[in-house]
Design an enzyme around this catalytic site. Structure first.
Site, PDB file in Angstrom:
ATOM      1  N   HIS A 378       6.861  11.528   2.589  1.00  0.00           N
ATOM      2  CA  HIS A 378       5.819  10.925   3.438  1.00  0.00           C
ATOM      3  C   HIS A 378       4.774  10.158   2.652  1.00  0.00           C
ATOM      4  CE1 HIS A 378       6.787  13.070   7.255  1.00  0.00           C
ATOM      5  NE2 HIS A 378       7.293  13.961   6.406  1.00  0.00           N
ATOM      6  N   LYS A 569      -8.329   7.867  12.272  1.00  0.00           N
ATOM      7  CA  LYS A 569      -7.331   8.406  11.331  1.00  0.00           C
ATOM      8  C   LYS A 569      -8.109   9.111  10.235  1.00  0.00           C
ATOM      9  CE  LYS A 569      -5.777   4.121  10.626  1.00  0.00           C
ATOM     10  NZ  LYS A 569      -4.363   4.008  10.490  1.00  0.00           N
ATOM     11  N   ARG A 570      -7.411   9.827   9.340  1.00  0.00           N
ATOM     12  CA  ARG A 570      -8.117  10.438   8.223  1.00  0.00           C
ATOM     13  C   ARG A 570      -8.878   9.356   7.449  1.00  0.00           C
ATOM     14  NH1 ARG A 570      -7.305  16.015   7.058  1.00  0.00           N
ATOM     15  NH2 ARG A 570      -8.575  15.517   5.248  1.00  0.00           N
ATOM     16  N   LYS A 575      -6.805   3.633   3.394  1.00  0.00           N
ATOM     17  CA  LYS A 575      -6.762   3.217   4.810  1.00  0.00           C
ATOM     18  C   LYS A 575      -7.858   2.193   5.115  1.00  0.00           C
ATOM     19  CE  LYS A 575      -4.868   7.701   6.269  1.00  0.00           C
ATOM     20  NZ  LYS A 575      -3.616   7.465   7.011  1.00  0.00           N
ATOM     21  N   THR A 677       1.373   6.653  12.471  1.00  0.00           N
ATOM     22  CA  THR A 677       1.929   6.973  13.784  1.00  0.00           C
ATOM     23  C   THR A 677       0.884   6.670  14.859  1.00  0.00           C
ATOM     24  OG1 THR A 677       1.320   9.247  13.272  1.00  0.00           O
ATOM     25  CG2 THR A 677       3.664   8.704  13.158  1.00  0.00           C
ATOM     26  N   LYS A 681       0.908   4.923  18.816  1.00  0.00           N
ATOM     27  CA  LYS A 681       0.241   5.452  20.021  1.00  0.00           C
ATOM     28  C   LYS A 681      -0.647   4.383  20.639  1.00  0.00           C
ATOM     29  CE  LYS A 681       0.379   9.825  17.628  1.00  0.00           C
ATOM     30  NZ  LYS A 681      -0.331  10.695  16.687  1.00  0.00           N
TER      31      LYS A 681
HETATM   32  C1  F58 Z   1       1.322  10.920   6.501  1.00  0.00           C
HETATM   33  N1  F58 Z   1       1.054  11.866   5.468  1.00  0.00           N
HETATM   34  C2  F58 Z   1       1.400   9.500   5.972  1.00  0.00           C
HETATM   35  N2  F58 Z   1       0.028  13.760   4.689  1.00  0.00           N
HETATM   36  O1  F58 Z   1       0.226   9.178   5.259  1.00  0.00           O
HETATM   37  C3  F58 Z   1       1.569   8.580   7.159  1.00  0.00           C
HETATM   38  O2  F58 Z   1       1.722   7.251   6.733  1.00  0.00           O
HETATM   39  C4  F58 Z   1       2.785   8.993   7.965  1.00  0.00           C
HETATM   40  O3  F58 Z   1       2.854   8.278   9.152  1.00  0.00           O
HETATM   41  C5  F58 Z   1       2.711  10.474   8.310  1.00  0.00           C
HETATM   42  O4  F58 Z   1       2.534  11.244   7.143  1.00  0.00           O
HETATM   43  C6  F58 Z   1       3.958  10.956   9.005  1.00  0.00           C
HETATM   44  O5  F58 Z   1       5.083  10.550   8.305  1.00  0.00           O
HETATM   45  C7  F58 Z   1       0.224  12.900   5.719  1.00  0.00           C
HETATM   46  O6  F58 Z   1      -0.286  13.060   6.811  1.00  0.00           O
HETATM   47  C8  F58 Z   1      -0.810  14.822   4.727  1.00  0.00           C
HETATM   48  O7  F58 Z   1      -1.526  15.086   5.669  1.00  0.00           O
HETATM   49  C9  F58 Z   1      -0.829  15.682   3.511  1.00  0.00           C
HETATM   50  C10 F58 Z   1      -0.754  17.128   3.898  1.00  0.00           C
HETATM   51  C11 F58 Z   1      -0.843  18.005   2.690  1.00  0.00           C
HETATM   52  C12 F58 Z   1      -2.084  17.739   1.900  1.00  0.00           C
HETATM   53  C13 F58 Z   1      -2.169  16.292   1.518  1.00  0.00           C
HETATM   54  C14 F58 Z   1      -2.082  15.385   2.739  1.00  0.00           C
END
Ligand code: F58
Length: 842
Positions: A378, A569-570, A575, A677, A681
């Site tokens: 990811h 988003k985060r 970003k 994602t 939406k």
């Molecule tokens: C996200 N990763 C990607 N990681 O950034 C995003 O582009 C993608 O659409 C999504 O995954 C689904 O494939 C993401 O959300 C985290 O939240 C990690 C979790 C563990 C700690 C570090 C961040």
């Protein structure tokens, strides 16, 4: 309550799993269920019931109705074994459950009617009481939740395995413009959606040492003698598919102290040691990802990963034993997906269980492991690729480290045969990183042992192949593939946007909910001006609701007829919320200077959490709030510009925001957002995208048509070229229109009450290294924003573009993604469940 006397009660017939009175889907059935639960489960009389009581009673009544389907599925699978998908994920951001389950069962109206009999006028009032389980950080966790829902809706048997964090992602408050984190006590009033299963608890070890021995046949064996234990108690959450009987399961492990070990320590007089272990093992599932900066935090995180993975694999192996199936059949019964590398310890743990516990040979164990596991990547961000120092790893999981060494030895041997004398090749693919102190590279471990490795959007998967793992892709080209992410239209349209749902149902029928490609039929209306106007009015009605929410939360009045320009988003530098913020300042300056007549009146909405230890992200939040304060207080901005920072962005708030948006900001530095994602939406709900060629934006633009998408910015290759030429933003700035004035205003403290120090680190970052190329993309972003304003001025055109966005987003249904995984990676098939007793339909 039924009026049948006890002797007349309808009892379950053989093959029927439930008392039909508890399964009925009529308003009467739901009302009776609520009444019963209020009285017997909650010990309350209806007149004294609070909103929360009614929420709990309704949730239990709904859960009863899931149980018939849930148990029928379990029984069907044990009778006719089929392949089950095990989705291993450290995060499941499932969102509020009640509304969704009502939608899945098709009883929203019946529940509303039942509530009316308790004096509640709108279902919304009760849904608002629900506290969502924040068991994830962002996109990755939410994706896991969408995928579980689609698996159930497609009738594919599945279990999501994860952790029941006592405290999920923190709640965010905004104080003086800064983010403040508050512990998320989501369980404080109980949570009606889970079923604890202490009878199916599993033991997990940590630490200690290994020793070898000869078994009774004289064979060489290794046993691990851990120094610490925890118990994992599963808590099951039913996940019902849309209008089907399949009810899959989310199994979340809660850590508890291991009594037997405590008892031993206690007996040898080490009372405090025993208590400490108890506290320590309970800490395991206490909190979602502690800050991993400190060693203690990192250690805890690796423990969490091993804890939930070990429990899950033991659970899968046990399911075979219970049915007397041979262990060698494991891959026929379980298809295990690793959601990023957080569960990648599964490679070593499955090998350990098969070799040390089931006494399989190395080759037999490796065959089972590699036929069962698949891995999804990811992220390409180097800081997010997990590595564990050998000291930490070996002290916590000594047996696993031995097994990883052996996996690596065998793997490198095969590489050596293919690339004789190529040490550079060996160093770059090795599971053990030797560049900076030795460490286990979890992505390499997962890649070596998986039958498929996929990225989450076409561009991202290409970059995984060419930039991240070129050597692995050369070794095993067929292993690497793409599955573009998707999101569930049930939650993200049908539940979140009932006004749009009604409109869609009326004009194209209801099939779109299960077959999102049906949305294409909307294209027939693209030149129907009356319909386009209706389309716009529907959006406006939803925007009014968000405006009302904003007013309730912050006291700020925003104009629903202004362009709702949204970035939720985060918060992360890649970003580029700060790029958006600078653009807002440029608009502000234009209006101040009397040059803003061609600007669309806008409400710019931000939302998102920053990691507690991520200083620059927190400063960006402060920056946005500083801009909001200045802009919103300036009478010159009235009717022209508003800036809002929505506190505590989560799934619940997302359900309000996506439907009410006109413009979706997807402005990451090209090559850095794996997919996104939220972008999907927004587009489904008719927002137009302003975005870079990054992640799934590329495919969104292809699907909706380039003419219905506001593209800007450097491409991945373009960014690389800028970097290669030696990027010096400080030399660029003077030549970029408006940018010097924008930066100057910030520097002068215009958005910080004259404080010229506050945003200095942000300015220095942008004008110095600018690691995310904000300055490089600024002018093109401004150009694209100008095009947005211009298009907004022609409302018919805007509405048509909006309609076409919705019409062409069928591809981004998570049903499509799951079919893709099921057919190409999991070889998992639908397994429809029939229920043998009659259920009163609504
Ligand atoms: C996200 N990763 C990607 N990681 O950034 C995003 O582009 C993608 O659409 C999504 O995954 C689904 O494939 C993401 O959300 C985290 O939240 C990690 C979790 C563990 C700690 C570090 C961040």
């Amino acid at each position: 309550m039924t009026d049948a006397s006890p002797s007349q009660l309808r009892l379950p017939t053989p093959g029927c799993f439930a008392d039909p009175d508890r399964s009925g889907l009529t308003a009467d059935g739901v009302f009776d269920g609520m009444t019963e639960h209020l009285f017997y489960t909650l010990g309350k009389l209806a007149p004294t019931a609070s909103h929360h009581d009614l929420y709990v009673a309704l949730s239990y009544a709904v859960r009863d109705r899931l149980m018939t389907r849930y148990l029928a599925g379990i029984e069907a699978i044990s009778a006719t074994p089929t392949r089950v998908v095990a989705y291993l994920s450290a995060e499941f951001l499932i969102g509020p459950q009640l509304g969704n389950n009502l939608l899945m069962l098709g009883i929203q109206d019946e529940a509303s009617e039942a509530l009316r009999r308790f004096g509640i006028d709108s279902l919304e009032e009760i849904l608002e009481v629900e506290e969502e389980p924040g068991l994830g950080n962002g996109g990755l966790g939410r994706l896991a939740a969408c995928y579980l829902e689609s698996l159930a809706s497609l009738e594919i048997p599945a279990t999501g395995y994860g952790i029941r964090y006592e405290f999920g992602i923190f709640d965010q408050l905004i104080r003086d413009g800064w983010q403040v984190e508050i512990t998320d006590k989501w369980l404080k009033s109980g949570w009606p959606w889970e079923l604890p299963r202490p009878d199916q608890a599993c033991f997990v070890g940590f630490g200690g040492r290994t020793e070898s021995y000869r078994d009774s046949e004289g064979d060489y064996r290794v046993r691990w003698i851990p120094s610490e234990h925890a118990i994992g108690v599963p808590h099951d959450v039913p996940v019902l598919g849309y209008r089907v009987n399949t009810c899959d399961r989310l199994r979340l492990w809660q850590a508890e102290a291991s009594e037997s070990f405590d008892f031993y320590a206690f007996n040898i007089g080490d009372y405090y040691g025993a208590v400490e272990e108890k506290v320590g093992s309970e800490t395991l599932s206490k909190v979602l990802y502690p800050n991993d900066g400190t060693d203690e935090g990192r250690r805890l995180r690796l423990k969490q990963q091993h804890f939930f993975v070990s429990c899950s694999l033991q659970d899968m192996l046990r399911s075979l034993e219970l049915r007397d199936l041979p262990i060698s059949d494991f891959p026929d019964h379980w298809s295990v997906q690793l959601n990023d590398t957080h569960p990648a310890i599964a490679v070593a743990e499955l090998m350990r269980l098969l070799i040390d516990h089931k006494h399989l040979s190395w080759d037999a164990a490796w065959d089972i492991t590699t036929r069962s596991l698949a891995y999804t990547n990811h992220t390409l961000l180097p800081e997010a690729l997990e590595k564990w120092g050998l000291d930490l790893f070996g002290s916590l999981l000594p047996r696993h480290l031995e097994l990883i060494f052996e996996i690596n030895r065998r793997f490198l041997q095969s590489v050596r045969l293919k690339y004789p004398g190529n040490d550079a090749m060996l160093r770059s693919v090795s599971i053990i990183d030797e560049t900076n102190g030795k460490a286990v590279r979890m992505a390499h471990l997962a890649t070596v042992a998986s039958h498929h490795v996929n990225g989450v959007a076409a561009l991202h998967s290409e970059l995984v192949r060419t930039q991240l793992f070129p050597e692995f892709a050369a070794l095993w080209p067929e292993k690497f593939t793409n599955v573009t992410n998707g999101v569930t239209p049930r939650r993200w349209i049908a539940l979140a946007n009932p006004l749009l749902r009604e409109l869609l149902d009326e004009v194209i029928g209801q099939d779109w909910v299960c077959n999102l490609d049906e949305l294409r039929r909307l294209e027939a209306f693209q030149n129907d001006s009356a319909f386009l106007e209706r389309w716009g009015e529907t959006k406006l009605a939803v925007k009014r609701q968000l405006a009302h929410y904003i007013h309730r939360q912050s006291g700020l009045l925003v104009d629903p007829s202004s362009l709702f320009d949204v970035q939720v988003k985060r918060i992360h530098e890649y970003k580029r919320q700060h790029l958006n913020a600078l653009q807002v300042i440029a608009q502000y300056l234009r209006i101040k200077n009397g040059l803003g007549d061609d600007l669309a009146p806008r409400t710019v909405i931000f939302g998102g959490k920053a990691a507690p230890g991520y200083y620059m992200a927190k400063l960006i939040i402060r920056f946005i709030n500083g801009i909001a304060e200045t802009v919103n207080a300036d009478p010159d901005m009235d009717g022209r510009l508003r800036v809002v920072f929505l506190a505590d962005y989560n799934v619940t708030l997302g359900q309000r925001v996506y439907p009410a948006s006109d413009l979706s900001e997807q402005i990451s530095t090209a090559g850095l957002e794996a997919s996104g994602t939220g972008n999907m939406k927004f587009a489904m709900n008719g927002a137009l995208t302003i975005g870079t060629l990054d992640g799934a934006n590329v495919e969104i633009r292809e699907q909706v048509g380039a003419e219905n998408f506001f593209l800007f910015g450097h491409t991945t290759d373009g960014i690389e070229a800028v970097r290669a030429q030696g990027y010096r933003p400080w030399e660029l700035i003077a030549s970029i229109p408006e940018l010097p004035e924008v930066l100057q205003l910030v520097e002068q403290g215009h958005f910080s009450n004259g404080d010229t120090e506050l945003f200095k680190p942000l300015l220095e970052n942008l004008t110095g290294r600018d690691p995310y190329y904000v300055m490089a993309d600024f002018s093109d972003y401004m150009r694209a924003q100008q095009a947005v304003s211009q298009t907004w001025g022609d409302r018919t055109t805007w509405n048509r573009m909006s309609l076409l966005n919705t019409a062409r987003t069928g591809f981004f249904s998570s049903d499509r993604s799951i079919r893709d995984y099921a057919e190409r990676i999991w070889q998992a098939e639908p397994f429809p469940v029939t229920i043998s007793c009659e259920i009163d339909e609504p």
